[in-house]
Enzyme design. Sequence first.
Site, PDB file in Angstrom:
ATOM      1  N   ASP A 138       7.306  44.235 -54.799  1.00 13.14           N
ATOM      2  CA  ASP A 138       6.697  42.919 -54.931  1.00 13.14           C
ATOM      3  C   ASP A 138       6.408  42.333 -53.554  1.00 13.14           C
ATOM      4  O   ASP A 138       7.062  42.681 -52.566  1.00 13.14           O
ATOM      5  CB  ASP A 138       7.626  41.967 -55.702  1.00 13.14           C
ATOM      6  CG  ASP A 138       7.846  42.407 -57.141  1.00 13.14           C
ATOM      7  OD1 ASP A 138       6.961  43.068 -57.694  1.00 13.14           O
ATOM      8  OD2 ASP A 138       8.926  42.092 -57.683  1.00 13.14           O
ATOM      9  N   LYS A 139       5.469  41.427 -53.502  1.00 11.47           N
ATOM     10  CA  LYS A 139       5.045  40.813 -52.246  1.00 11.47           C
ATOM     11  C   LYS A 139       6.224  40.326 -51.410  1.00 11.47           C
ATOM     12  O   LYS A 139       6.288  40.572 -50.198  1.00 11.47           O
ATOM     13  CB  LYS A 139       4.093  39.647 -52.540  1.00 11.47           C
ATOM     14  CG  LYS A 139       3.697  38.826 -51.320  1.00 11.47           C
ATOM     15  CD  LYS A 139       2.853  37.631 -51.721  1.00 11.47           C
ATOM     16  CE  LYS A 139       2.535  36.758 -50.511  1.00 11.47           C
ATOM     17  NZ  LYS A 139       1.748  35.563 -50.884  1.00 11.47           N
TER      18      LYS A 139
END
Length: 329
Positions: free
Chosen positions: A145-146
């Site tokens: 995830d970012k």
Amino acid sequence: MAETHKNETYRFIIDETHDGERVDKAIRTLCEDLSRARIQGLIDDKLVTVNKAAPKASRRLEVGDVVEIEIPPAVPCEPEAEDIPLDIVFEDEHMLVINKAAGLVVHPGAGNWSGTLVNALLHHCGDDLSGIGGVARPGIVHRLDKDTTGLMVVAKNDKAHKGLSEQLVDRSLSRVYKALVLKVPMPVKGKVNKPIGRHSSHRLKMAIDENGGREAVTHYKVEKAYGEACALVECKLETGRTHQIRVHMGFLKHPLIGDVLYGPQPTALQAALKKEGYAENVAKKMVFFPRQALHAAAISFIHPVLEEEMSFTAPLPDDFVNILKLLEK
């Protein structure tokens, strides 16, 4: 009959021709340009509705049902190379291991057409990257995830990509994460075996889905408890579903600190810290930690070409270390 409202939004009213058909099968006939995989992706992303509700692919249609399909813009087929710094832990002619920073999106998508890991890899590797994962994410074997930090493997050629991907499928590629969670899980060591699917009403979230979800297994153990307020937990993935650790720890009622999608609620975190005697300024810094406290700390696999066992670790990033220091009494 069909009405086109916008270039990428379609509306169909079901007649006798498609009465009793599955949603996915009917759409294949109504929108001949869409592949089966594309249709399934649109359904999974809640971009298909029947009578304004997001259906499962297997839902049977009836005469008079209103089917609406929103087709987002296509991802650019050739992301541009960008000079973005990378923390490279290992590299040879076949692959790289990267320690991803917080805030770095892995591959281009809606709202993030540039500034991604893929753009950085194209600059660093040039034409050496594998394209087997699709034109929008060359070389990417798995993703983070970012705002999750830590280790990722990237393939430079198709043989390496295929070998690493097979290890993901047969679960021989091992990944270990560190997570800071609300309160202390009991028992302090265990396994969560709960299927995960797209959330029924929130397009950005995943959720436990006992009926239509994909198998998801997470092994966890408490590494350190900070009174009863928080715990540093080690999580080992047996599967690799989107948001898996975040969803599973949330299911256990121990959501990750800083996780705006899955909790915890600021009041619950403040109350837990206050009960343990932490100062108000500590509670404030914990509540406003700007990302989920999750780090991919270790990864192990067999080199896909050289067939050698390889293991790598990455220390916790500074922001994670600093938040743990706040919890030290």
